[in-house]
Design a protein around this motif. Structure first.
Motif, PDB file in Angstrom:
ATOM      1  N   LEU A  68      70.138  53.921  22.265  1.00 45.40           N
ATOM      2  CA  LEU A  68      68.944  53.006  22.505  1.00 45.40           C
ATOM      3  C   LEU A  68      68.234  53.643  23.836  1.00 45.40           C
ATOM      4  CD1 LEU A  68      70.625  49.631  21.952  1.00 45.40           C
ATOM      5  CD2 LEU A  68      69.124  50.874  20.482  1.00 45.40           C
ATOM      6  N   ILE A  69      67.128  53.367  23.956  1.00 47.02           N
ATOM      7  CA  ILE A  69      66.443  53.758  25.355  1.00 47.02           C
ATOM      8  C   ILE A  69      65.345  52.585  25.511  1.00 47.02           C
ATOM      9  CG2 ILE A  69      64.906  55.306  23.883  1.00 47.02           C
ATOM     10  CD1 ILE A  69      65.095  56.946  26.834  1.00 47.02           C
ATOM     11  N   SER A  70      65.044  52.319  26.607  1.00 48.05           N
ATOM     12  CA  SER A  70      64.000  51.510  27.068  1.00 48.05           C
ATOM     13  C   SER A  70      63.129  52.206  27.898  1.00 48.05           C
ATOM     14  CB  SER A  70      64.317  50.189  27.756  1.00 48.05           C
ATOM     15  OG  SER A  70      65.237  49.518  27.292  1.00 48.05           O
ATOM     16  N   TYR A  71      61.506  52.323  27.799  1.00 55.66           N
ATOM     17  CA  TYR A  71      60.827  53.044  28.368  1.00 55.66           C
ATOM     18  C   TYR A  71      59.399  52.458  28.708  1.00 55.66           C
ATOM     19  CZ  TYR A  71      59.249  54.406  23.607  1.00 55.66           C
ATOM     20  OH  TYR A  71      58.935  54.069  22.449  1.00 55.66           O
ATOM     21  N   SER A  72      58.671  53.008  29.247  1.00 54.72           N
ATOM     22  CA  SER A  72      57.340  52.760  29.410  1.00 54.72           C
ATOM     23  C   SER A  72      56.302  54.014  29.864  1.00 54.72           C
ATOM     24  CB  SER A  72      57.069  51.848  30.466  1.00 54.72           C
ATOM     25  OG  SER A  72      57.217  52.145  31.823  1.00 54.72           O
ATOM     26  N   TYR A  73      55.114  53.974  29.451  1.00 49.51           N
ATOM     27  CA  TYR A  73      54.380  55.169  29.850  1.00 49.51           C
ATOM     28  C   TYR A  73      52.901  54.790  30.068  1.00 49.51           C
ATOM     29  CZ  TYR A  73      53.342  55.748  24.733  1.00 49.51           C
ATOM     30  OH  TYR A  73      53.174  55.422  23.572  1.00 49.51           O
ATOM     31  N   ASP A  74      52.191  55.472  30.988  1.00 46.32           N
ATOM     32  CA  ASP A  74      50.836  55.175  31.160  1.00 46.32           C
ATOM     33  C   ASP A  74      50.134  56.727  30.606  1.00 46.32           C
ATOM     34  OD1 ASP A  74      50.270  52.680  32.444  1.00 46.32           O
ATOM     35  OD2 ASP A  74      51.725  53.720  33.988  1.00 46.32           O
ATOM     36  N   LEU A  75      48.622  56.320  29.819  1.00 46.87           N
ATOM     37  CA  LEU A  75      48.101  57.380  29.388  1.00 46.87           C
ATOM     38  C   LEU A  75      47.003  57.802  30.277  1.00 46.87           C
ATOM     39  CD1 LEU A  75      48.126  56.329  25.707  1.00 46.87           C
ATOM     40  CD2 LEU A  75      49.430  58.210  26.614  1.00 46.87           C
ATOM     41  N   TYR A  76      46.695  59.178  30.437  1.00 48.44           N
ATOM     42  CA  TYR A  76      45.529  59.499  31.369  1.00 48.44           C
ATOM     43  C   TYR A  76      44.795  60.627  30.638  1.00 48.44           C
ATOM     44  CZ  TYR A  76      47.710  57.062  35.149  1.00 48.44           C
ATOM     45  OH  TYR A  76      48.752  56.367  35.756  1.00 48.44           O
ATOM     46  N   ASP A  77      43.587  60.896  30.956  1.00 54.11           N
ATOM     47  CA  ASP A  77      42.783  61.915  30.495  1.00 54.11           C
ATOM     48  C   ASP A  77      42.743  62.905  31.335  1.00 54.11           C
ATOM     49  OD1 ASP A  77      40.826  61.740  32.561  1.00 54.11           O
ATOM     50  OD2 ASP A  77      39.352  60.550  30.842  1.00 54.11           O
ATOM     51  N   PHE A  78      42.434  64.130  31.307  1.00 50.38           N
ATOM     52  CA  PHE A  78      42.516  65.251  32.328  1.00 50.38           C
ATOM     53  C   PHE A  78      41.491  65.039  33.333  1.00 50.38           C
ATOM     54  CE2 PHE A  78      45.665  67.102  29.615  1.00 50.38           C
ATOM     55  CZ  PHE A  78      46.581  67.810  30.230  1.00 50.38           C
ATOM     56  N   ASP A  79      40.775  64.203  33.282  1.00 50.46           N
ATOM     57  CA  ASP A  79      39.827  63.990  34.737  1.00 50.46           C
ATOM     58  C   ASP A  79      40.845  62.843  35.519  1.00 50.46           C
ATOM     59  OD1 ASP A  79      37.905  65.414  34.036  1.00 50.46           O
ATOM     60  OD2 ASP A  79      36.809  63.588  32.945  1.00 50.46           O
ATOM     61  N   GLN A  80      42.037  62.649  34.957  1.00 51.28           N
ATOM     62  CA  GLN A  80      43.284  61.726  35.546  1.00 51.28           C
ATOM     63  C   GLN A  80      42.499  60.301  35.686  1.00 51.28           C
ATOM     64  OE1 GLN A  80      45.620  63.578  38.764  1.00 51.28           O
ATOM     65  NE2 GLN A  80      44.486  65.325  38.424  1.00 51.28           N
ATOM     66  N   THR A  81      41.797  59.863  34.694  1.00 50.59           N
ATOM     67  CA  THR A  81      41.545  58.464  34.554  1.00 50.59           C
ATOM     68  C   THR A  81      42.280  57.877  33.531  1.00 50.59           C
ATOM     69  OG1 THR A  81      39.135  59.297  34.671  1.00 50.59           O
ATOM     70  CG2 THR A  81      39.393  57.031  33.754  1.00 50.59           C
ATOM     71  N   LYS A  82      42.803  56.673  34.072  1.00 49.24           N
ATOM     72  CA  LYS A  82      43.757  56.089  33.354  1.00 49.24           C
ATOM     73  C   LYS A  82      43.060  55.265  32.257  1.00 49.24           C
ATOM     74  CE  LYS A  82      47.625  52.707  34.271  1.00 49.24           C
ATOM     75  NZ  LYS A  82      48.049  51.773  35.055  1.00 49.24           N
TER      76      LYS A  82
END
Length: 157
Positions: free
Chosen positions: A76-90
């Protein structure tokens, strides 16, 4: 993989893809991947942080990342992530988060699932991911277009 399970694919009139159609598609993906890898490498060259290539074809800011002990299926694993484009815009305001996900039983982008095998508890890593390992030719059918490479800030909780 992040593609929608109910995305429709429609063969051309006649019902099947010809060998030529398959070759055109393969060449397109190969060329796209090559171009994206060059663009990502150029982006890396302009960064103060060092990034390292992995065997699966994405980069991370953790040296020797995919040489570590691998988490086993059914763990088991708990995780989170945020996504950005290569202009570093979330891309999304809220992170994608999963609690007690079981390896071998969750559907995630290839690069994220691979990285979760090697990430240490409490660690945060940045992944630079070509579109083929992110949302590919379909996008996520919301805010991410097709063929978009991503920066993913992944945290094991």
């Amino acid at each position: 993989m992040g593609c929608s399970k109910n995305a429709q694919t429609h063969p051309p009139v006649g019902g099947v893809l010809s060998k030529n159609d398959l070759e055109v598609s393969r060449n397109r993906m190969r060329n796209l991947n090559s171009m994206e890898r060059t663009q990502i490498q150029d982006w890396i060259n302009g960064q103060p942080t060092k990034f390292y290539p992995t065997q699966l074809n994405y980069w991370t800011d953790a040296q020797g990342f995919d040489q570590r002990q691998r988490r086993q299926d059914n763990s088991l694993i708990s995780y989170s992530y945020d996504l950005y484009d290569f202009d570093q815009t979330k891309i999304y305001d809220q992170p994608v988060a999963r609690k007690d996900a079981k390896f071998g039983h969750f559907d995630e982008m290839k690069a994220v699932e691979d990285a979760l095998r090697f990430i240490r508890d409490g660690e945060e890593v940045t992944l630079l991911v070509p579109s083929a390992l992110a949302y590919g030719t379909y996008g996520d059918e919301k805010k991410i277009d097709n063929d978009i490479p991503l920066i993913i800030k992944l945290k094991a909780l």
